[in-house]
Scaffold this active site. Structure first.
Site, PDB file in Angstrom:
ATOM      1  N   VAL A  14       0.842  -1.210   0.000  1.00 34.80           N
ATOM      2  CA  VAL A  14       0.000   0.000   0.000  1.00 34.80           C
ATOM      3  C   VAL A  14       0.874   1.256   0.000  1.00 34.80           C
ATOM      4  O   VAL A  14       0.583   2.229  -0.717  1.00 34.80           O
ATOM      5  CB  VAL A  14      -0.971   0.008   1.203  1.00 34.80           C
ATOM      6  CG1 VAL A  14      -1.863   1.237   1.167  1.00 34.80           C
ATOM      7  CG2 VAL A  14      -1.829  -1.258   1.217  1.00 34.80           C
ATOM      8  N   ALA A  33      -6.713  19.646  -3.677  1.00 32.77           N
ATOM      9  CA  ALA A  33      -6.418  19.880  -2.259  1.00 32.77           C
ATOM     10  C   ALA A  33      -6.193  21.364  -1.956  1.00 32.77           C
ATOM     11  O   ALA A  33      -6.342  21.806  -0.822  1.00 32.77           O
ATOM     12  CB  ALA A  33      -5.185  19.080  -1.840  1.00 32.77           C
ATOM     13  N   ARG A  49      15.376  -0.955  -0.436  1.00 33.04           N
ATOM     14  CA  ARG A  49      14.184  -1.079  -1.297  1.00 33.04           C
ATOM     15  C   ARG A  49      13.347   0.213  -1.230  1.00 33.04           C
ATOM     16  O   ARG A  49      12.854   0.711  -2.236  1.00 33.04           O
ATOM     17  CB  ARG A  49      13.348  -2.285  -0.830  1.00 33.04           C
ATOM     18  CG  ARG A  49      12.225  -2.662  -1.799  1.00 33.04           C
ATOM     19  CD  ARG A  49      11.261  -3.651  -1.168  1.00 33.04           C
ATOM     20  NE  ARG A  49      10.701  -3.120   0.080  1.00 33.04           N
ATOM     21  CZ  ARG A  49      10.174  -3.859   1.043  1.00 33.04           C
ATOM     22  NH1 ARG A  49      10.143  -5.157   0.919  1.00 33.04           N
ATOM     23  NH2 ARG A  49       9.679  -3.298   2.136  1.00 33.04           N
ATOM     24  N   LYS A 105      -6.902  -1.652   9.834  1.00 33.24           N
ATOM     25  CA  LYS A 105      -8.190  -1.974  10.471  1.00 33.24           C
ATOM     26  C   LYS A 105      -8.004  -2.775  11.754  1.00 33.24           C
ATOM     27  O   LYS A 105      -8.795  -2.653  12.694  1.00 33.24           O
ATOM     28  CB  LYS A 105      -9.115  -2.724   9.507  1.00 33.24           C
ATOM     29  CG  LYS A 105      -8.533  -3.964   8.867  1.00 33.24           C
ATOM     30  CD  LYS A 105      -7.870  -3.660   7.559  1.00 33.24           C
ATOM     31  CE  LYS A 105      -7.131  -4.851   6.994  1.00 33.24           C
ATOM     32  NZ  LYS A 105      -6.709  -4.682   5.617  1.00 33.24           N
ATOM     33  N   GLU A 129     -10.057   5.800   5.681  1.00 31.77           N
ATOM     34  CA  GLU A 129     -10.891   5.296   4.578  1.00 31.77           C
ATOM     35  C   GLU A 129     -10.367   3.958   4.039  1.00 31.77           C
ATOM     36  O   GLU A 129     -11.146   3.062   3.700  1.00 31.77           O
ATOM     37  CB  GLU A 129     -10.919   6.340   3.449  1.00 31.77           C
ATOM     38  CG  GLU A 129     -11.824   5.999   2.293  1.00 31.77           C
ATOM     39  CD  GLU A 129     -13.284   5.880   2.704  1.00 31.77           C
ATOM     40  OE1 GLU A 129     -13.900   6.891   3.021  1.00 31.77           O
ATOM     41  OE2 GLU A 129     -13.808   4.741   2.713  1.00 31.77           O
ATOM     42  N   GLY A 187      -0.709  -9.403  -3.567  1.00 31.74           N
ATOM     43  CA  GLY A 187      -0.690  -8.366  -2.512  1.00 31.74           C
ATOM     44  C   GLY A 187      -2.023  -8.179  -1.808  1.00 31.74           C
ATOM     45  O   GLY A 187      -2.228  -7.178  -1.125  1.00 31.74           O
ATOM     46  N   LYS A 205     -12.987  -5.021   9.922  1.00 32.06           N
ATOM     47  CA  LYS A 205     -13.629  -3.990   9.085  1.00 32.06           C
ATOM     48  C   LYS A 205     -15.102  -3.806   9.485  1.00 32.06           C
ATOM     49  O   LYS A 205     -15.614  -2.684   9.539  1.00 32.06           O
ATOM     50  CB  LYS A 205     -13.535  -4.392   7.617  1.00 32.06           C
ATOM     51  CG  LYS A 205     -12.099  -4.423   7.096  1.00 32.06           C
ATOM     52  CD  LYS A 205     -12.014  -5.150   5.770  1.00 32.06           C
ATOM     53  CE  LYS A 205     -10.609  -5.199   5.234  1.00 32.06           C
ATOM     54  NZ  LYS A 205     -10.426  -6.196   4.173  1.00 32.06           N
TER      55      LYS A 205
END
Ligand code: NDP
Ligand code: HSE
Length: 436
Positions: A14, A33, A49, A105, A129, A187, A205
């Protein structure tokens, strides 16, 4: 206006997606924004990495504490996962007066109360979110779009990994282990995939959605959690023959007695939209008293879909950071001093329909015994399927679908059925929802 400075903790699936999308769409995002959003610092255990992903111009460190303690950082984005170091970092960031965005979560479902309280005291935003249903803006929908409604229930496919496994097993006949490996490669799976398989991730969740829908504290410890690990291929086939699909559903419902909060494999009519949500896609069906049913569908996992939600939170903060905290949307939709103390019901008290599969001796009177037990318990039968014994065998499969009843009545009936000499082994019980 000067850019808002972001510190990213964890640049894995992510985190990497967030970096890429923010870079690719930076001009459009800045126009929305009102100011640039700049990832100024990244922390990851794998510094080499992380440097490759982040490129020049962004400081990369291995110690995440350096990010949360850096006075130059306005927003901390926590994408490490788990409730260990992640909790410590989020709490420190809040204590240091930083806004926080997280996709975690597990952390919010277990420590949400403590985190939101600390954030409120400090006047900072905690946005999440991405923590529910990946790229689907379900938190925004529940918290803002549906704010006029008294929400009655929510039912959702909210774990991409298990939905992907169920779809691939059914459509391609692949085995469980092979499909799980593929979900990990893509993933979708959690660092510990048993969280996906055993329903824990979906329950995290659901706990968050339930809190927002009903204005109750996050109470993961009260959720009923059953995964897909005990599900048998034969039940998926019989369900199909009866016009149903089996999905891992998260269901939360307001009743006169309390709140249902449960995750388990569920038969749903094959004609429902939810039954046709395949692969890693997620879908959440929300029933509100004014709007009726609304359905939210999209990618529930993966790098860029989840990044889409993380960045939406960053834009919200960029717009709202200077607003009076009292005028912001409350973390859990309801004002903190207006939370309700409604109990979460134990499973014995929930009401739903049931699929029961029994192996019985092929003898006269067996069916009469079963129907009598159900009638004694006040359970009415909706449909029945009897499978003749296979060649050379003398036991048949009987599948019974019941109308709605309380779980405690079904539990009692199952005990009586399993005690019959003509019934062998355990009764398989899967819950069934019409979702009408
Ligand atoms: P990954 O495992 O891909 O990424 C986590 C990253 O954090 C890794 O690069 C890891 O480094 C790094 N990390 C671990 N410990 C530390 C530490 N102490 N300090 C700094 N960096 C650290 O996880 P995901 O990106 O998949 O998930 C991140 C979060 O997002 C989780 O909370 C997850 O539940 C949530 N989420 C994930 C979705 C998905 O589709 N993957 C969707 C929605 C939410 P290393 O690899 O070296 O250990
Ligand atoms: N492991 C999760 C899933 C990631 O499969 O849905 C998205 O939260």
């Amino acid at each position: 206006m000067k850019p808002i400075k972001v510190g990213l903790l964890g640049i894995g699936t992510v985190g990497g997606g967030t970096f890429d999308v923010l870079k690719r769409n930076q001009e459009e995002i800045r126009r929305r924004a009102g100011r640039a959003i700049e990832i100024a610092m990244v922390a990851d255990l794998n510094v080499a990495r992380a440097r490759e992903v982040a490129g020049a111009g962004c400081e990369v460190v291995s110690d995440a504490r350096l990010v949360v303690d850096n006075p130059e950082i306005d927003i901390v984005v926590e994408l490490i996962g788990g409730y260990g170091i992640a909790r410590e970092l989020v709490m420190t960031a809040i204590a240091n007066g930083k806004h926080v965005v997280t996709a975690n979560k597990a952390l919010l479902a277990t420590h949400g109360t403590e985190i939101f309280k600390a954030a409120q005291e400090k006047g900072v935003i905690v946005a999440f979110e991405a923590a529910v249903a990946g790229g689907i803006p379900i938190i925004k929908a529940l918290r803002e779009g549906l704010t006029a409604n008294r929400i009655q229930w929510i039912a959702g496919i909210i774990n991409g990994t298990t939905n992907f496994i169920l779809s691939e097993m059914r459509d391609k006949g692949l085995d469980f282990a092979t499909v799980l490996k593929e979900a990990q490669r893509l993933g979708y799976a959690e660092a510990d995939p048993t969280f996906d398989i055993k329903g824990v991730d979906a329950a995290h969740k659901l706990t968050i959605m339930s809190a927002i829908a009903f204005g109750i504290p996050v109470q993961f410890e009260r959720a009923y959690v059953e995964g897909i690990d005990q599900l048998q291929a034969i039940d998926i086939r019989y369900a199909e023959q009866l016009g149903y699909r089996i999905k891992l559903l998260g269901i939360t419902r307001r009743t006169a007695q309390g709140i249902e909060l449960r995750v388990h494999p569920t038969l749903i009519p094959a004609k429902r939209l939810l039954a046709n949500v395949e692969g890693a896609m997620n879908a959440v069906l929300v029933q509100g008293d004014a709007v009726g049913a609304t359905l939210y569908y999209g990618k529930g996992a993966g790098a860029e879909p989840t990044a889409s939600a993380v960045i939406a939170d960053l834009v919200d903060i960029a717009r709202l950071a200077s607003a009076d905290p009292g005028h912001r949307v409350p973390y859990l939709a309801f004002q903190p001093d207006a939370m309700a103390d409604i109990p979460v019901l134990p499973m014995s008290e929930i009401t739903t329909s049931y699929y029961l599969r029994l192996k019985v001796a092929d003898k006269v009177g067996v069916l009469a015994d079963l129907t009598r037990i159900l009638a004694d318990a006040g359970i009415s039968i909706d449909a029945m399927l009897q499978k003749e014994p296979a060649e050379g065998e003398n036991e048949a499969d009987i599948i019974l679908l019941t109308h709605q009843t309380q779980e405690k009545h079904v539990d009692a009936a199952i005990v009586r059925m399993e005690a019959l000499a003509t019934v062998s082994g355990r009764v398989t019980r899967i819950r069934l929802e019409q979702l009408s």
